[in-house]
Design an enzyme around this catalytic site. Structure first.
Site, PDB file in Angstrom:
ATOM      1  N   GLY A   1       0.632  -1.251  -0.185  1.00 27.35           N
ATOM      2  CA  GLY A   1       0.109  -0.060  -0.060  1.00 27.35           C
ATOM      3  C   GLY A   1       0.789   1.223  -0.120  1.00 27.35           C
TER       4      GLY A   1
ATOM      5  N   LYS B   1       5.363   0.080 -14.045  1.00 28.90           N
ATOM      6  CA  LYS B   1       6.900  -0.800 -13.621  1.00 28.90           C
ATOM      7  C   LYS B   1       6.998  -1.656 -14.920  1.00 28.90           C
ATOM      8  CE  LYS B   1       7.331  -3.334  -9.939  1.00 28.90           C
ATOM      9  NZ  LYS B   1       8.504  -3.048  -9.023  1.00 28.90           N
TER      10      LYS B   1
ATOM     11  N   ASP C   1      -7.820  -9.575  -8.973  1.00 29.45           N
ATOM     12  CA  ASP C   1      -6.876 -10.044  -9.902  1.00 29.45           C
ATOM     13  C   ASP C   1      -6.881  -9.023 -11.252  1.00 29.45           C
ATOM     14  OD1 ASP C   1      -5.043 -10.826 -12.110  1.00 29.45           O
ATOM     15  OD2 ASP C   1      -5.145 -13.186 -11.039  1.00 29.45           O
TER      16      ASP C   1
ATOM     17  N   TRP D   1       2.420   3.144  -2.326  1.00 32.46           N
ATOM     18  CA  TRP D   1       1.976   3.827  -3.405  1.00 32.46           C
ATOM     19  C   TRP D   1       0.705   4.432  -3.216  1.00 32.46           C
ATOM     20  CZ3 TRP D   1       3.384   2.942  -9.372  1.00 32.46           C
ATOM     21  CH2 TRP D   1       4.685   2.737  -9.568  1.00 32.46           C
TER      22      TRP D   1
ATOM     23  N   ASP E   1      -5.390  -5.245  -5.814  1.00 35.13           N
ATOM     24  CA  ASP E   1      -4.604  -6.192  -5.885  1.00 35.13           C
ATOM     25  C   ASP E   1      -5.195  -7.551  -5.665  1.00 35.13           C
ATOM     26  OD1 ASP E   1      -1.077  -5.873  -4.917  1.00 35.13           O
ATOM     27  OD2 ASP E   1      -2.150  -7.950  -5.079  1.00 35.13           O
TER      28      ASP E   1
HETATM   29  C1  LIG Z   1       6.082  -4.552  -5.703  1.00 38.39           C
HETATM   30  S1  LIG Z   1       4.350  -4.984  -5.136  1.00 38.39           S
HETATM   31  C2  LIG Z   1       3.684  -3.640  -5.137  1.00 38.39           C
HETATM   32  C3  LIG Z   1       3.950  -2.557  -4.093  1.00 38.39           C
HETATM   33  C4  LIG Z   1       3.331  -1.437  -3.899  1.00 38.39           C
HETATM   34  N1  LIG Z   1       3.345  -0.596  -5.016  1.00 38.39           N
HETATM   35  C5  LIG Z   1       3.529  -0.489  -2.834  1.00 38.39           C
HETATM   36  O1  LIG Z   1       3.909   0.526  -2.843  1.00 38.39           O
HETATM   37  O2  LIG Z   1       3.155  -1.072  -1.467  1.00 38.39           O
HETATM   38  C6  LIG Z   1       3.696  -5.940  -6.580  1.00 38.39           C
HETATM   39  C7  LIG Z   1       2.178  -6.300  -6.281  1.00 38.39           C
HETATM   40  O3  LIG Z   1       1.726  -6.731  -7.531  1.00 38.39           O
HETATM   41  C8  LIG Z   1       0.613  -7.648  -7.263  1.00 38.39           C
HETATM   42  N2  LIG Z   1       0.176  -8.425  -8.466  1.00 38.39           N
HETATM   43  C9  LIG Z   1       0.923  -9.120  -9.334  1.00 38.39           C
HETATM   44  N3  LIG Z   1       0.272  -9.750 -10.364  1.00 38.39           N
HETATM   45  C10 LIG Z   1      -1.149  -9.302 -10.012  1.00 38.39           C
HETATM   46  C11 LIG Z   1      -2.324  -9.413 -10.726  1.00 38.39           C
HETATM   47  N4  LIG Z   1      -2.368 -10.165 -11.719  1.00 38.39           N
HETATM   48  N5  LIG Z   1      -3.494  -8.889 -10.314  1.00 38.39           N
HETATM   49  C12 LIG Z   1      -3.482  -7.996  -9.136  1.00 38.39           C
HETATM   50  N6  LIG Z   1      -2.103  -7.865  -8.388  1.00 38.39           N
HETATM   51  C13 LIG Z   1      -1.076  -8.489  -9.074  1.00 38.39           C
HETATM   52  C14 LIG Z   1       1.304  -8.478  -6.421  1.00 38.39           C
HETATM   53  O4  LIG Z   1       0.318  -9.157  -5.412  1.00 38.39           O
HETATM   54  C15 LIG Z   1       2.000  -7.358  -5.353  1.00 38.39           C
HETATM   55  O5  LIG Z   1       1.352  -7.202  -4.141  1.00 38.39           O
END
Ligand SMILES: C[S@@+](CC[C@H](N)C(=O)[O-])C[C@H]1O[C@@H](n2cnc3c(N)ncnc32)[C@H](O)[C@@H]1O
Length: 203
Positions: A47, A148, A85, A49, A67
């Site tokens: 969380g 990203k 998702d 961002w 997420d």
């Molecule tokens: C690097 S973390 C994000 C960190 C976040 N921006 C923060 O500042 O706390 C990447 C996130 O992408 C999510 N993610 C990956 N594939 C996903 C999908 N298909 N649908 C939803 N979330 C996804 C993962 O569950 C993970 O929580």
């Protein structure tokens, strides 16, 4: 890993992740956030961002934090959590049932890193493509997109796709992103639905 400067700073400032500083630095560079905007944050857990976006858009703005993983509820009252998702095909309909099109769509989505770089890069690009596709349903004209990416063989093709929808497309690696990490962020400014590509939701 040794707790680094940004990790400590995030803890002391009450941010949930060191990633917060990446978004702050991207915003310092491109000045995309404004008060009262509505923002969608894809891959939002834990969380950091969403917190940054929440503070930048202020009490009259809104952040929709999405997420597939659980997100602990926020103290910030302008963040709504959607536990979904991003590949769920009904996601645009679900969002547009409640909200209007948004001012900014940000995605820090990334797969669980397997260590096989070309596989991780491919999955990362497919998540970025899904995020880009969602802009066509959910982003207002002139809106912005931050996403990203991992630098690799498919990066340039993705940038070409971005340029079809954004008047300005930039790549940027904020200082808070570890130097040895392949990650980089693409920033799309001034969204325009390209001719013939406008996507409507079927009712
Ligand atoms: C690097 S973390 C994000 C960190 C976040 N921006 C923060 O500042 O706390 C990447 C996130 O992408 C999510 N993610 C990956 N594939 C996903 C999908 N298909 N649908 C939803 N979330 C996804 C993962 O569950 C993970 O929580």
């Amino acid at each position: 890993m040794k707790e680094d400067f940004y990790y400590q700073k995030a803890r002391s400032m009450g941010y949930r992740s060191r990633a917060s500083f990446k978004l702050l630095q991207i915003n310092n560079k491109f000045s995309v956030f404004r008060k009262s905007q509505i923002i969608i944050d894809l891959g939002a857990s834990p969380g950091g961002w969403s917190q940054v976006a929440s503070h930048l858009v202020g009490g009259n703005g809104k952040v929709i934090a999405i997420d597939k993983a659980y997100i602990t509820p926020f103290r910030e009252k302008n963040i709504e959590i959607l536990n979904k998702d991003i590949l769920n095909r009904n996601l645009p309909t679900i969002i547009l049932e409640t909200y209007r099109k948004v001012d900014g769509l940000i995605s820090d989505c990334s797969p669980n890193i397997s260590g096989d770089f070309s596989r991780d890069h491919s999955i990362q690009i497919s998540l970025a493509r899904r995020a880009l596709a969602l802009t066509q349903y959910l982003l207002k004209d002139e809106g912005f997109f931050i996403c990203k990416l991992f630098q690799g063989t498919e990066l340039q093709e993705f940038i070409k796709e971005m340029k079809e929808h954004f008047k300005i497309t930039k790549l940027y690696k904020p200082a808070a992103s570890r130097k040895k990490s392949a990650e980089i962020y693409v920033v799309g400014l001034k969204y325009t639905a390209s001719k013939g590509s406008s996507v409507e939701i079927e009712k």
